[in-house]
Design an enzyme around this catalytic site. Sequence first.
Site, PDB file in Angstrom:
ATOM      1  N   LYS A 156       0.840  -1.213   0.000  1.00  0.00           N
ATOM      2  CA  LYS A 156       0.000   0.000   0.000  1.00  0.00           C
ATOM      3  C   LYS A 156       0.873   1.261   0.000  1.00  0.00           C
ATOM      4  O   LYS A 156       0.627   2.194  -0.768  1.00  0.00           O
ATOM      5  CB  LYS A 156      -0.945  -0.033   1.214  1.00  0.00           C
ATOM      6  CG  LYS A 156      -1.863   1.176   1.326  1.00  0.00           C
ATOM      7  CD  LYS A 156      -3.075   0.879   2.200  1.00  0.00           C
ATOM      8  CE  LYS A 156      -2.827   0.869   3.682  1.00  0.00           C
ATOM      9  NZ  LYS A 156      -2.576   2.194   4.293  1.00  0.00           N
ATOM     10  N   SER A 157       1.883   1.296   0.862  1.00  0.00           N
ATOM     11  CA  SER A 157       2.738   2.491   0.949  1.00  0.00           C
ATOM     12  C   SER A 157       3.436   2.764  -0.380  1.00  0.00           C
ATOM     13  O   SER A 157       3.533   3.920  -0.826  1.00  0.00           O
ATOM     14  CB  SER A 157       3.805   2.299   2.040  1.00  0.00           C
ATOM     15  OG  SER A 157       3.199   2.165   3.294  1.00  0.00           O
ATOM     16  N   ARG A 216      -8.126  12.141  12.803  1.00  0.00           N
ATOM     17  CA  ARG A 216      -6.677  11.862  12.842  1.00  0.00           C
ATOM     18  C   ARG A 216      -5.881  13.161  12.947  1.00  0.00           C
ATOM     19  O   ARG A 216      -6.188  14.147  12.290  1.00  0.00           O
ATOM     20  CB  ARG A 216      -6.286  11.018  11.631  1.00  0.00           C
ATOM     21  CG  ARG A 216      -6.979   9.658  11.755  1.00  0.00           C
ATOM     22  CD  ARG A 216      -6.567   8.687  10.725  1.00  0.00           C
ATOM     23  NE  ARG A 216      -5.208   8.229  10.898  1.00  0.00           N
ATOM     24  CZ  ARG A 216      -4.642   7.322  10.105  1.00  0.00           C
ATOM     25  NH1 ARG A 216      -5.334   6.818   9.096  1.00  0.00           N
ATOM     26  NH2 ARG A 216      -3.402   6.947  10.311  1.00  0.00           N
ATOM     27  N   ASP A 247       2.112  -1.361  11.914  1.00  0.00           N
ATOM     28  CA  ASP A 247       0.802  -1.786  11.396  1.00  0.00           C
ATOM     29  C   ASP A 247       0.529  -3.266  11.660  1.00  0.00           C
ATOM     30  O   ASP A 247      -0.603  -3.734  11.500  1.00  0.00           O
ATOM     31  CB  ASP A 247       0.703  -1.498   9.890  1.00  0.00           C
ATOM     32  CG  ASP A 247       0.742   0.002   9.614  1.00  0.00           C
ATOM     33  OD1 ASP A 247       0.439   0.784  10.529  1.00  0.00           O
ATOM     34  OD2 ASP A 247       1.103   0.382   8.483  1.00  0.00           O
ATOM     35  N   LYS A 285      -4.379   5.720  14.831  1.00  0.00           N
ATOM     36  CA  LYS A 285      -4.533   5.108  13.496  1.00  0.00           C
ATOM     37  C   LYS A 285      -6.015   5.191  13.101  1.00  0.00           C
ATOM     38  O   LYS A 285      -6.754   6.002  13.645  1.00  0.00           O
ATOM     39  CB  LYS A 285      -4.009   3.668  13.535  1.00  0.00           C
ATOM     40  CG  LYS A 285      -2.520   3.577  13.872  1.00  0.00           C
ATOM     41  CD  LYS A 285      -1.648   4.223  12.826  1.00  0.00           C
ATOM     42  CE  LYS A 285      -0.179   4.111  13.158  1.00  0.00           C
ATOM     43  NZ  LYS A 285       0.666   4.869  12.234  1.00  0.00           N
ATOM     44  N   ARG A 326      -7.317  -3.307   9.443  1.00  0.00           N
ATOM     45  CA  ARG A 326      -6.386  -4.236  10.101  1.00  0.00           C
ATOM     46  C   ARG A 326      -7.038  -4.929  11.307  1.00  0.00           C
ATOM     47  O   ARG A 326      -6.735  -6.083  11.596  1.00  0.00           O
ATOM     48  CB  ARG A 326      -5.094  -3.522  10.498  1.00  0.00           C
ATOM     49  CG  ARG A 326      -4.405  -2.918   9.294  1.00  0.00           C
ATOM     50  CD  ARG A 326      -2.917  -2.795   9.392  1.00  0.00           C
ATOM     51  NE  ARG A 326      -2.450  -1.981   8.270  1.00  0.00           N
ATOM     52  CZ  ARG A 326      -2.213  -2.439   7.035  1.00  0.00           C
ATOM     53  NH1 ARG A 326      -2.374  -3.723   6.769  1.00  0.00           N
ATOM     54  NH2 ARG A 326      -1.820  -1.628   6.077  1.00  0.00           N
TER      55      ARG A 326
END
Length: 434
Positions: free
Chosen positions: A20-21, A120, A312, A339, A385
């Site tokens: 993803k990053s 966030r 993560d 998160k 997650r």
Amino acid sequence: MRLITNQKTLKGTLEVPGDKSISHRSIMFGAIAKGTTTIHKILRGDDCLSTMQAFRDLGVVIEDDGEVVTVHGTGFDGLKKTVEPINVGNSGTTIRLMMGILAGRPFETTLLGDDSIAKRPMNRVMLPLRQMGVVCSGTDGSQFPPLRIKGTSNLKVIEYKMPVASAQVKSAILFAALQADGTTTIIEKERTRDHTEEMIQQFGGNIQVDDRTIRVSGNQNFIGQEVIVPGDISSAAFFLVAGLIVPNSEITLTHVGLNPTRTGIIEVILNMNGQITIAKSADSSKAGTITVSTSHLKATEIGGEIIPRLIDELPIIALLATQAEGTTIIRDAEELKVKETNRIDAVAKELSKLGADITPTEDGLIIRGKTKLHGGTVTSYGDHRIGMMLQIAALLVEDGTVELENAEAISVSYPNFFKDLAGICQLKKGEIYG
Ligand code: SPQ
């Protein structure tokens, strides 16, 4: 949604979706480069689709034929003021990195997202960007999205000592620094994932990294590239843990990204006596094949510099610890509170509902193992997650059923998660989950 439970063996080989990053950054660098960038094995999760849409809104042409994504780069200068606000959905990476990219654009943009994004913290990015001359603020002067950001073509260079270990903050400053006159210095609190630094070089730019000190100069030119995205170790983590804790299991994961700033989970598995082997691919030292098998696990302590290298993965590592003999302590992980949800509370609360012995602390978790898990109704809190971790936990439940609320959040990073898991569980047609 009813989850898959009571699995007696997991077997098979799987290629998890793209990192993803790296997927986010390949679109971003493709856009700010001149020329064409082709991206293979990109993650088509909701978060990366938000990044693609953001750049389309800024006037970048991006094509996707289902195999390869092609970005027709405009350079920083070619990005155009959007008509509507940019909607980043659930993606923290998109909003924070976009802030750095927009820092040098002399127009105002509004960035907004879903309910989770609206909670966030953004001061961590806004403070250094304001020092560079950017005008930005959240709703009613707060630090929370929707954000308004007005960039400048006269960005000042800064020397910035980071108060948090965050690859997103570092990357936002780097994107801004690339548009400033002179050299910006960033000193990291701990080393965090370095995909932005790697891509600056891959796209033909220069950056100096000396341990935790990073120096980058502005006004660099980038040239479009071919990018092959490796599998996401953060997605692989769910199958690594499944293979270690479900009886009679052996799972092989191919083409997994093995960037050392991301592989903390492998060190933890080894410390816990997990049976794991890694074969690096001949063509790329940063990807490889990982095999795990059912293991007799022991507790461990996790804290300090390793935390950013597995941040993560901590929810799924917490589940792993429920199946290890002894008390596992996770500390220095207060970042988990900010998160997609408060992951310390969510992990403790939801795994406890299934019978785990787990206590939240100010900066982590204390997990006593080994515990037998039972059925129940759990929620993902809209956090991909947490949702995937709870499905892996459910595999161990022999009696009763497990219902997961807000399962759809999983598509943020792993749209085919249940399909891939069904394959590893060797479920036949008609025996399917849901
Ligand atoms: O993009 P988002 O929502 O922030 O995603 C998460 C995740 O679990 O997928 C965090 F919730 O990953 C972040 C990671 O925690 C992705 C990331 C990056 O690509 O730079 C860096 C980490 O965040 P941070 O805040 O430590 O920089």
